[in-house]
Design a protein around this motif. Structure first.
Motif, PDB file in Angstrom:
ATOM      1  N   GLU A  17      23.739  23.250  16.281  1.00 25.68           N
ATOM      2  CA  GLU A  17      23.397  22.248  16.953  1.00 25.68           C
ATOM      3  C   GLU A  17      22.519  22.581  18.364  1.00 25.68           C
ATOM      4  OE1 GLU A  17      24.066  18.622  18.458  1.00 25.68           O
ATOM      5  OE2 GLU A  17      24.605  19.184  16.770  1.00 25.68           O
ATOM      6  N   ASN A  20      18.908  22.290  17.071  1.00 23.16           N
ATOM      7  CA  ASN A  20      18.688  20.942  16.033  1.00 23.16           C
ATOM      8  C   ASN A  20      17.299  20.361  16.403  1.00 23.16           C
ATOM      9  OD1 ASN A  20      19.240  17.840  16.154  1.00 23.16           O
ATOM     10  ND2 ASN A  20      19.993  19.020  14.229  1.00 23.16           N
ATOM     11  N   GLU A  22      15.988  17.194  16.222  1.00 26.52           N
ATOM     12  CA  GLU A  22      16.118  15.976  16.919  1.00 26.52           C
ATOM     13  C   GLU A  22      16.621  16.112  18.484  1.00 26.52           C
ATOM     14  OE1 GLU A  22      18.354  11.556  16.936  1.00 26.52           O
ATOM     15  OE2 GLU A  22      18.487  12.977  15.086  1.00 26.52           O
ATOM     16  N   GLU A  23      17.485  16.977  18.800  1.00 25.18           N
ATOM     17  CA  GLU A  23      18.032  17.349  20.193  1.00 25.18           C
ATOM     18  C   GLU A  23      16.927  17.952  20.865  1.00 25.18           C
ATOM     19  OE1 GLU A  23      20.530  15.819  21.401  1.00 25.18           O
ATOM     20  OE2 GLU A  23      20.611  14.842  19.449  1.00 25.18           O
ATOM     21  N   ARG A  26      14.045  15.642  21.582  1.00 22.32           N
ATOM     22  CA  ARG A  26      14.623  14.559  22.646  1.00 22.32           C
ATOM     23  C   ARG A  26      14.345  14.954  24.160  1.00 22.32           C
ATOM     24  NH1 ARG A  26      19.130  10.812  20.416  1.00 22.32           N
ATOM     25  NH2 ARG A  26      19.118  10.283  22.592  1.00 22.32           N
ATOM     26  N   ARG A  27      14.766  16.486  24.174  1.00 17.46           N
ATOM     27  CA  ARG A  27      15.248  17.222  25.338  1.00 17.46           C
ATOM     28  C   ARG A  27      13.640  17.306  25.985  1.00 17.46           C
ATOM     29  NH1 ARG A  27      19.667  20.194  23.283  1.00 17.46           N
ATOM     30  NH2 ARG A  27      18.048  21.891  22.678  1.00 17.46           N
ATOM     31  N   GLY A  53      13.712  12.703  16.796  1.00 16.85           N
ATOM     32  CA  GLY A  53      13.751  13.037  18.238  1.00 16.85           C
ATOM     33  C   GLY A  53      12.455  12.341  18.959  1.00 16.85           C
ATOM     34  N   THR A 400      16.977  22.047  11.161  1.00 18.28           N
ATOM     35  CA  THR A 400      16.369  23.216  12.156  1.00 18.28           C
ATOM     36  C   THR A 400      16.125  24.250  11.017  1.00 18.28           C
ATOM     37  OG1 THR A 400      16.441  24.387  14.090  1.00 18.28           O
ATOM     38  CG2 THR A 400      18.589  24.423  12.657  1.00 18.28           C
TER      39      THR A 400
END
Length: 411
Positions: A17, A20, A22-23, A26-27, A53, A400
């Motif tokens: 997680e 990942n 997408e995360e 986005r961050r 993301g 990932t």
């Protein structure tokens, strides 16, 4: 049921997680959003997640996107968005789809307006998934070379050095096709040292200084040198592309350790990078856990990427299953050690498994099914044994790819 298995699975899930695709994209977009219209290219095993993301973080600023990932790692939601062209390509051995993806990549860049920003999202697996060959080279040549590399036991840096010599787009050569378009590259690292010039064979980042080719069989060496002579010397005026690494193996190791602390377990995150032959490392880790490691009970975390030098007619398996089975031989009968070895991309070799989670009973469970685990180690055939013992770990694609984790618990 061994209760420590749940702890190790929790640590592995939390590690995934934290890195990942997408995360992390986005961050990053909260911190650094490109100006103006964005055209995105996502390539690698984590391409679909990284593209999601970008889709979430950019909104209407994202005008179009090309996503190239491994077969089975795509995302139907992206395919339903008219801005996205999603391709599934060949991995670990490049094929016709890899060449088609390379052609589509070059066309996508050419079709991008000269004043639009290109955002490249690169993760592990890119080296196989997309290719453009030098003049005179064929798919058969490419597959022959990569087939040898995959069974050679060479480190990823050496493998990518060879692949780069056999390509019109690797080693920073893709920059030649950008023209005046501004570009950035964001990466998830699947290589030790996290060098953008090594991740995905450095499509947009040339090596700081050329390294020599590793020793190759005579026929392959001649072929690679012909390929290197066929492509043009990169122009010194090619634009520099800013590169940012968003997720690394070190991030995953830290997250696994934090997850163990959530379960009130003592934790040791080992800085040593696991490399070398998987069977040797698995046996050595198991021995350490049973003896020296007893002084520090709790959860132990390692990261790295081992290799398996394949026999002439290998069976089914992958480096993490191979490492776990070798560890299981040493751990046989030991009641206080449990060990997980898994690939963070959700795959291990050409199997459906991510890796394996073994303990002191694994070896005998295999033998109870009439299988010979010693022979399986000698023939690189760990998968059927660990499947029979119920010790395989399967996650499916994870979004990932930061190499491999080994997480162990000592009671």
């Amino acid at each position: 049921m061994n209760p420590h298995r749940d702890v190790l699975l929790h640590c592995f899930r939390e590690a995934l997680e934290a890195v990942n695709g997408e995360e992390v994209v986005r961050r990053q977009l909260v911190i650094n959003k490109p100006k103006g219209a964005v055209h995105a290219v996502a390539i690698g095993k984590a391409a679909a997640a990284m593209a999601q993301g970008a889709r979430a973080g950019l909104g209407g600023k994202l005008k179009r996107a090309l996503v190239i990932t491994r077969h089975g790692h795509g995302d139907e939601a992206l395919s339903r968005d008219g801005r996205f062209l999603c391709l599934e390509s060949d991995h670990p051995l490049p094929g016709e789809a890899s060449l088609a993806a390379g052609g589509r990549l070059l066309a996508f860049i050419e079709e991008t307006p000269p004043d639009a920003c290109l955002l490249f999202l690169i993760s592990g697996g890119t080296s196989s998934l997309v290719e453009a060959l030098p003049e005179g080279m064929t798919l058969a040549d490419l597959q022959r070379l990569n087939g040898w590399l995959l069974g050679s036991g060479l480190a990823i840096q050496a493998m990518n050095r060879v692949r780069s010599g056999f390509s019109r787009i690797k080693a920073g050569r893709l920059r030649e096709y950008l023209g005046p378009r501004p570009a950035e590259v964001w990466l998830i690292s699947d290589v030790p040292g996290n060098d953008p010039a090594v991740i995905g064979s450095g499509l947009l980042t040339p090596p700081r200084e050329p390294s020599p080719l590793p020793t190759l069989p005579a026929g392959l060496s001649e072929m690679v040198h012909r390929a290197m002579a066929a492509h043009a010397t990169p122009s010194p005026s090619a634009p520099s592309v800013p590169a940012r690494v968003l997720a690394t193996l070190e991030d995953a190791c830290r997250a696994a350790g934090d997850a163990a602390r959530q379960r009130h377990c003592p934790v040791t995150v080992h800085g040593e990078f696991l490399k070398g032959e998987a069977a040797e490392r698995g046996a050595a880790l198991a021995h350490w856990l049973m003896h020296e490691g007893r002084a520090t009970p709790g959860v132990h975390v390692w990261g790295g990427e081992t290799t398996v030098t394949l026999p002439e007619n290998p069976g089914q398996g992958g480096r993490n299953q191979h490492l776990a089975l070798a560890a299981a031989r040493v751990l046989s009968g030991c009641p206080y050690v449990t060990l997980l070895a898994a690939g963070t991309d959700g795959s291990d070799g050409v199997t459906s498994a991510t890796g394996a989670l073994v303990d002191g009973g694994t070896w005998e469970r295999i033998r109870a099914h009439g299988l010979d685990p010693d022979q399986a180690l000698s023939t690189a055939n760990a998968h059927p044994c660990l499947q029979a013992s119920g010790d395989l770990l399967e996650t499916g694609p994870t979004g990932t790819n930061v190499m491999d984790l080994v997480i162990a618990h000592i009671s």
